[in-house]
Design a protein around this motif. Structure first.
Motif, PDB file in Angstrom:
ATOM      1  N   PRO A 108     -29.393   2.997  -6.180  1.00 38.85           N
ATOM      2  CA  PRO A 108     -30.016   2.291  -7.308  1.00 38.85           C
ATOM      3  C   PRO A 108     -30.434   3.243  -8.426  1.00 38.85           C
ATOM      4  N   VAL A 109     -30.321   2.767  -9.662  1.00 40.14           N
ATOM      5  CA  VAL A 109     -30.863   3.461 -10.835  1.00 40.14           C
ATOM      6  C   VAL A 109     -32.047   2.632 -11.311  1.00 40.14           C
ATOM      7  N   SER A 110     -33.258   3.128 -11.094  1.00 35.32           N
ATOM      8  CA  SER A 110     -34.477   2.362 -11.374  1.00 35.32           C
ATOM      9  C   SER A 110     -35.087   2.771 -12.703  1.00 35.32           C
ATOM     10  N   ASN A 111     -36.014   1.924 -13.173  1.00 39.90           N
ATOM     11  CA  ASN A 111     -36.852   2.207 -14.344  1.00 39.90           C
ATOM     12  C   ASN A 111     -36.030   2.391 -15.621  1.00 39.90           C
ATOM     13  N   ASP A 112     -35.025   1.535 -15.801  1.00 42.49           N
ATOM     14  CA  ASP A 112     -34.238   1.567 -17.036  1.00 42.49           C
ATOM     15  C   ASP A 112     -35.097   1.000 -18.162  1.00 42.49           C
ATOM     16  N   PRO A 113     -35.447   1.791 -19.175  1.00 41.55           N
ATOM     17  CA  PRO A 113     -36.350   1.288 -20.217  1.00 41.55           C
ATOM     18  C   PRO A 113     -35.724   0.204 -21.089  1.00 41.55           C
ATOM     19  N   ASP A 114     -34.393   0.191 -21.207  1.00 40.29           N
ATOM     20  CA  ASP A 114     -33.733  -0.772 -22.090  1.00 40.29           C
ATOM     21  C   ASP A 114     -33.503  -2.113 -21.405  1.00 40.29           C
ATOM     22  N   ASN A 115     -33.037  -2.100 -20.166  1.00 45.16           N
ATOM     23  CA  ASN A 115     -32.745  -3.351 -19.459  1.00 45.16           C
ATOM     24  C   ASN A 115     -33.114  -3.177 -17.989  1.00 45.16           C
ATOM     25  N   PRO A 116     -34.395  -3.311 -17.656  1.00 49.45           N
ATOM     26  CA  PRO A 116     -34.819  -3.055 -16.279  1.00 49.45           C
ATOM     27  C   PRO A 116     -34.335  -4.098 -15.285  1.00 49.45           C
ATOM     28  N   CYS A 117     -33.840  -5.241 -15.772  1.00 51.32           N
ATOM     29  CA  CYS A 117     -33.440  -6.314 -14.859  1.00 51.32           C
ATOM     30  C   CYS A 117     -31.931  -6.391 -14.656  1.00 51.32           C
ATOM     31  N   SER A 118     -31.174  -5.401 -15.118  1.00 57.69           N
ATOM     32  CA  SER A 118     -29.755  -5.334 -14.793  1.00 57.69           C
ATOM     33  C   SER A 118     -29.578  -4.455 -13.561  1.00 57.69           C
TER      34      SER A 118
END
Length: 667
Positions: A108-118
């Motif tokens: 997993p790649v977590s804590n995406d600031p742009d789209n955290p729900c993808s």
């Protein structure tokens, strides 16, 4: 004019009533276009916080205002540790699906600031990052350190009460909507003290349940962990590399840099952690730490005790007991008194058994006492002296149930009569603070600028409050003096003319050591030496030596009679030499020579300069001169040594003595 104003006001009021009526009717019409909400769906997760939805149908042929779906959280219980991360499970579900003709193991790649729900995942061992799904499953956390969850691809705010849209947050103690009163902030600094006998040392002990732990080490040494669970299971972790991992089910984040190490533990800790340091270099290291420690002993209000009467009206009381949150048992009140934040609740009083007593049984009471006849009570003897002055001890007392009659006479009775209130503890811990220990300060610079010298340090006895005190064992006191070597060689030219006879470096160092510190035991305290009584030649110096003691209560110094101090009294007078009185060679009598140089031979070195008599007289009659012979001697064997072995000591001045003063016979 007034009538016009009243008419205008009435018109405005009527218009307002009409408008509010229309608004209420429009809202009613809007809701009436919808069917009732349906039942809630099955939760999207079985643990860790998921989402459930409910639908409703628009009954109008026109478009209905509002939403046809609503959400709520569900399954708000923690998942077992072996369940793993929910986002990681969704990534791993694609492991058996080829991506661009190849299988990958997805992380997993977590804590995406742009789209955290993808659903973004990274291939293990590669820099390939792919969006495998536009939306994660409902109930997936938006960010790893937040309760906010993704629902239908959008990040929704979730409070610590696990409700959607709630802004309620945990306090620093981990209590939802708390006031921070159940824990205390602990911060401090540790500085390593290198010792040839120690390979490691304890930095800080962090108890079970602590939160927001952060330590920063600066220096060449290394951190490592020791843990102990509530069941007594011990383990150790060396923290050898950077990464995130579990230690006794507590998540650890460790970063290792060339010149520092950073340890973070969000908590709550599931075991007692002891942070230690392992020495790795000659330089000192420092560790700064901060964490929130739970208050594990808290007052707990008891239920009401049995009524004082079985009928006819009585009363009953509550009490408060000290409760250990870790062991789930009642402990001595002393533990709760340790925390100033703990305030013992006051007892509550209520009436009970108000029904009248049956006539056949008379006035039946468990304890037949009224306001004029006090209830039996617990009475205790004074606490015994503590079994230890520090480091934790035990003291005890006897507790008995007594009653007082109308005349005021007190007598012991059965214990059951006092059971309406808890029995006072008969044993309690005492003096639980740490015992005083020696604290050594940094070493002073070497007393010489070349060759071998001495260096000193201050060693203090420090109590648990960090105050200078007594009580430390003299047997364990670290040494205050040690030899030091300055690698610069000491080169000195051979002196022909008389030079100033200053005390050698060892004598100066010895005087430093004589600067005694006033203690709680009577001791001789010498003051500074006076200036030399002469400006040239041989004179004398004096000083005052007092017998003094430190009064520990007032921290003041008191003078005592000389006979109150034991041991040898330091000298109060000595010889001094202020240089020659002229540029010519100076003659000394044997008494002056002994007075001047006898005290200069107190050297701690193996080799030193010494006078070995005088040369033969330069003349056999009519007046001549003898020169003092200076040799380098081994002080233990008394044998002559090479002069280079005495290079660290000052060569004594040249001494001349008149001789053969008888007139020569006529030729």
């Amino acid at each position: 004019m007034e009538g016009c104003r009243w008419a205008a006001a009435g018109t405005l009021l009527l218009a307002s009533l009409v408008l509010s009526s229309r608004t209420a009717r429009s809202e009613e019409d809007r809701d009436s276009l919808w069917d009732a909400w349906g039942s809630w769906s099955e939760c999207s997760r079985t643990c860790g916080g998921g989402a459930s939805y409910s639908l409703r149908r628009c009954l109008s042929s026109k478009t209905c205002e509002g939403r046809n779906i609503r959400y709520r959280t569900c399954s708000n219980v923690d998942c077992p540790p072996e369940a793993g991360d929910f986002r990681a499970q969704q990534c791993s579900a694609h492991n058996d699906v080829k991506y661009q003709g190849q299988f990958y193991e997805w992380l997993p790649v977590s804590n995406d600031p742009d789209n955290p729900c993808s659903l973004k995942c990274q291939a293990r061992g590669a820099a390939l990052v792919v969006e495998l799904a536009p939306k994660v499953l409902d109930g997936t956390r938006c960010y790893t350190e937040s309760l906010d969850m993704c629902i239908s691809g959008l990040c929704q705010i979730v409070g610590c009460d696990r409700q959607l849209g709630s802004a309620v947050k945990e306090d620093n103690c981990g209590v939802c909507n708390g006031d921070g009163s159940t824990c205390r902030l602990v911060r401090g600094q540790y500085k390593s003290q290198l010792s040839a006998n120690k390979l490691d040392d304890t930095v800080v002990a962090i108890p079970y349940g602590s939160r927001q732990v952060r330590l920063v080490l600066k220096g060449p040494d290394h951190l490592y962990l020791e843990t102990k669970t509530l069941q007594g299971v011990k383990s150790e972790n060396s923290l050898s590399s950077t990464g995130s991992f579990l230690v006794d089910n507590s998540s650890i984040d460790f970063q290792k840099f060339p010149d520092k190490e950073i340890l973070r533990i969000p908590g709550p800790l599931t075991a007692d952690f002891t942070i230690k340091i392992r020495y790795a270099g000659a330089a000192d290291s420092s560790v700064q730490f901060i964490f929130y420690q739970p208050i594990i002993h808290r007052w707990r209000e008891t239920d009401f005790f049995p009524c004082s009467a079985s009928c006819g009206g009585g009363y009953q009381l509550t009490s408060a007991e000290c409760f250990d949150l870790r062991s789930n048992r009642v402990v001595a009140d002393q533990y709760c008194h340790y925390y100033p934040e703990n305030i013992k609740p006051k007892p509550k009083l209520q009436e009970c058994n108000l029904d009248p007593c049956p006539a056949s049984d008379g006035y039946k009471q468990i304890m037949p006492y009224d306001l004029y006849h006090p209830l039996p009570r617990w009475e205790s003897t004074p606490w015994t002296a503590c079994s230890s002055s520090c480091g934790g001890g035990i003291q005890s007392r006897s507790v008995s149930c007594v009653e007082e009659d109308i005349q005021g006479h007190i007598s012991p009775v059965e214990e059951w009569k006092c059971m309406y209130t808890p029995k006072m503890p008969v044993v309690q811990p005492c003096n639980i603070f740490d015992c005083p220990k020696w604290l050594a300060q940094e070493w002073s610079p070497c007393t010489v600028t070349c060759g071998q010298g001495l260096r000193y340090r201050v060693v203090l006895c420090i109590d648990h409050r960090g105050m200078h005190t007594g009580g430390c064992s003299p047997k364990t006191k670290p040494h205050i003096k040690e030899e030091c070597i300055v690698p610069t060689p000491c080169y000195k030219p051979k002196e022909k003319l008389p030079v100033e006879a200053k005390l050698p470096w060892y004598k100066q160092a010895q005087e430093l050591e004589e600067g005694a510190v006033v203690s709680e035991e009577p001791s001789f305290i010498p003051e500074a030496w006076s200036t030399c009584s002469v400006t040239c030649g041989v004179g004398s110096q004096v000083r005052l030596v007092k017998c003094q003691v430190l009064l520990s209560f007032s921290q003041s110094v008191a003078d005592l009679p000389i006979d109150e101090c034991e041991g040898p009294k330091p000298v109060s007078q000595r010889a001094c030499y202020s240089g020659p009185c002229s540029g010519e060679a100076t003659e000394y009598t044997p008494e002056e020579t002994e007075l001047l140089y006898g005290s200069l031979q107190e050297f701690d070195e193996l080799y030193d300069w010494e006078y070995e008599g005088f040369t033969q007289c330069s003349e056999s009659c009519g007046g001549g001169v003898q020169e003092a012979v200076v040799t380098c001697l081994n002080k233990q064997t008394r044998e002559t040594a090479d002069e280079t072995l005495c290079v660290t000591s000052r060569r004594p001045p040249q001494l001349l003595k008149a001789c053969s003063l008888d007139p020569c016979p006529p030729r």
